[in-house]
Design an enzyme around this catalytic site. Structure first.
Site, PDB file in Angstrom:
ATOM      1  CB  SER A 124      32.520  28.348  43.885  1.00  0.00           C
ATOM      2  OG  SER A 124      31.557  27.391  44.220  1.00  0.00           O
ATOM      3  CG  ASP A 376      25.782  31.556  46.659  1.00  0.00           C
ATOM      4  OD1 ASP A 376      25.255  30.501  46.235  1.00  0.00           O
ATOM      5  OD2 ASP A 376      27.005  31.704  46.795  1.00  0.00           O
ATOM      6  CG  HIS A 401      27.795  30.537  43.390  1.00  0.00           C
ATOM      7  ND1 HIS A 401      28.152  30.485  44.708  1.00  0.00           N
ATOM      8  CD2 HIS A 401      28.555  29.603  42.755  1.00  0.00           C
ATOM      9  CE1 HIS A 401      29.079  29.559  44.878  1.00  0.00           C
ATOM     10  NE2 HIS A 401      29.341  29.006  43.711  1.00  0.00           N
TER      11      HIS A 401
END
Length: 438
Positions: A124, A376, A401
């Site tokens: 991320s 995602d 994710h």
């Protein structure tokens, strides 16, 4: 150093980092360095099982470095968030400099680590930092694994609507009538919130901890619901997990079981929507009411991230209600700028990230693997095609994710097993190449 880039502010702070060396080969064995993101580092450490799984195979030391202004790494202690002067040093550049200085410090203080090759790993925002770490400090890290890193979710590098259209596709795949039910729920809320009785009905139907009083509260309700759908898409993992919330396997499919009939009347439709969000917020069955101010785990530093979104991390997002299941909302930079000024007294600089990290123009860099999950929403801003033979994209069609950074699990889809094998393969190449260049 609180400020790496100026000499007037000579204060220092304590940065927290975690080290695991039980599998490390003392004589310059590799170091896997997790570039901490917007939250408590122990939480990221516990949710990055991949590093623990490969430590033995690579004879690697693991280091998890906490990002400044998060967890316990607060440059000004309790004062860190008091005003924009104290927050001034919360930038990705300062964080990368922290990481570079920390790596050098570890190499000089740990016996046998002087020539250890270091690989940056993150997911991320942490994945963005891992990639940028390799770009900016190629002499410090030999390569980077950037998982679910939306480094292109800036400026006009990608369309602002792709993110929400991926969320919508996840719910389309989740079951018949699911995304349509959610799309129809907004008008149902609008109808009901036009009267006091309707607001009361919404408050009790959604078991809200604090009842809705005004039309503005109804907007907050809709935003809270939107954020819930987004989070479900992000953590749509193939097994029971507890990342943002404790959830069943494939939670989007579970939620969609409540949302099969989009043609229901407003009230029946919204009762189903409640059932759906209740699965996300109350899977354990312990909540007595639902709190709209809470959408994710307490381990994330919402305050710090909001400041970053108000300064450098300006990621344009928009919806049209046609290619997605949300109410139409254009990207409004001015509104963001005013809100940021009201809150912190700062204004965002939307093109700075492009200037400092190169936007799409990154082919001069090397040894970065970008992995993205097809489920995602953040893959919208990710690198999903190879740029050169050493800037590599790995797609995980069944992954949400950064699924690849999580621990191995018997329920893992084949695509994530293959992705991890490939990631390990690249890491071994980088380590080998580093060995020979000494």
């Amino acid at each position: 150093q609180i400020d790496h880039f100026g000499f007037d502010e000579n204060l220092t702070f304590q940065q927290r980092y975690l080290v695991a060396d039980q599998h490390w080969k003392k004589d310059n064995g590799p170091i896997l360095f997790y570039t901490g993101n917007e939250g408590d580092i122990t939480w990221f450490c516990n949710n990055t099982g991949f590093m623990w799984d490969v430590a033995e195979e690579l004879n690697a030391m693991l280091v998890f470095a906490e990002h400044r202004y998060y967890g316990e790494s607060l440059p000004f202690g309790n004062e860190s968030f008091s005003d924009s002067r104290h927050l001034n040093y919360l930038t990705s550049e300062q964080a990368l400099a922290d990481f570079a200085v920390l790596v050098e410090y570890l190499k000089t203080t740990i016996a046998g680590a002087r020539y250890s090759p270091v690989i940056a790993i993150g997911g991320s925002y942490g994945g963005m930092l891992a990639a940028w770490f390799r770009m900016k400090y190629p002499h410090v890290v030999v390569g980077a694994l950037a998982a679910s890193a939306p480094i292109w979710q800036f400026g006009d590098l990608v369309p602002c609507g792709t993110y929400f259209s991926i969320v919508t596709n996840d719910f389309k795949k989740g079951g018949t009538g699911c995304s349509e039910s959610i799309r129809n729920s907004w008008n149902a809320i609008n109808h009901l919130s036009s009267t006091d009785a309707g607001l009361q009905w919404l408050s009790s139907t959604f078991h809200l901890c604090s009842p809705l009083k005004t039309l503005q509260d109804a907007v907050i309700l809709k935003n809270w619901l939107s954020e819930t759908w987004v989070n479900l898409a992000m953590v749509n993992y193939p097994y029971k997990a507890d990342f943002l919330q404790p959830l069943p396997a494939w939670p989007v499919q579970e939620v969609c079981k409540f949302l099969k009939d989009p043609s229901l009347s407003d009230k029946l439709l919204l009762q189903n929507v409640f059932q759906a969000v209740n699965l996300y917020y109350n899977y354990s069955g312990e909540a007595s009411c639902l709190d709209m101010s809470e959408t994710a785990t307490k381990n994330l530093g919402q305050l710090g991230w909001y400041y970053q979104a108000c300064t450098e991390m300006v990621m344009p997002m928009c919806t049209d209600g046609v290619n997605d299941m949300f109410e139409p909302q254009k990207w409004d930079f001015n509104a963001l700028s005013e809100e940021c000024y009201r809150l912190w007294g700062v204004r965002p600089r939307p093109s700075w990230i492009l200037s400092v990290y190169g936007g799409k123009n990154i082919s001069s860099h090397s040894n970065i693997v970008f992995s993205n999950g097809g489920l995602d929403p953040w893959s919208a801003g990710g690198v999903t095609q190879n740029i050169t033979d050493s800037l590599v994209a790995i797609m995980i069609p069944d992954g949400a994710h950064h699924l690849d950074l999580r621990s191995r699990n018997p329920l893992d889809p084949k695509s994530v097993q293959q992705a991890r094998a490939l990631e390990i393969c690249y890491m071994k190449q980088w380590i080998e190449k580093a060995r020979h260049s000494q």
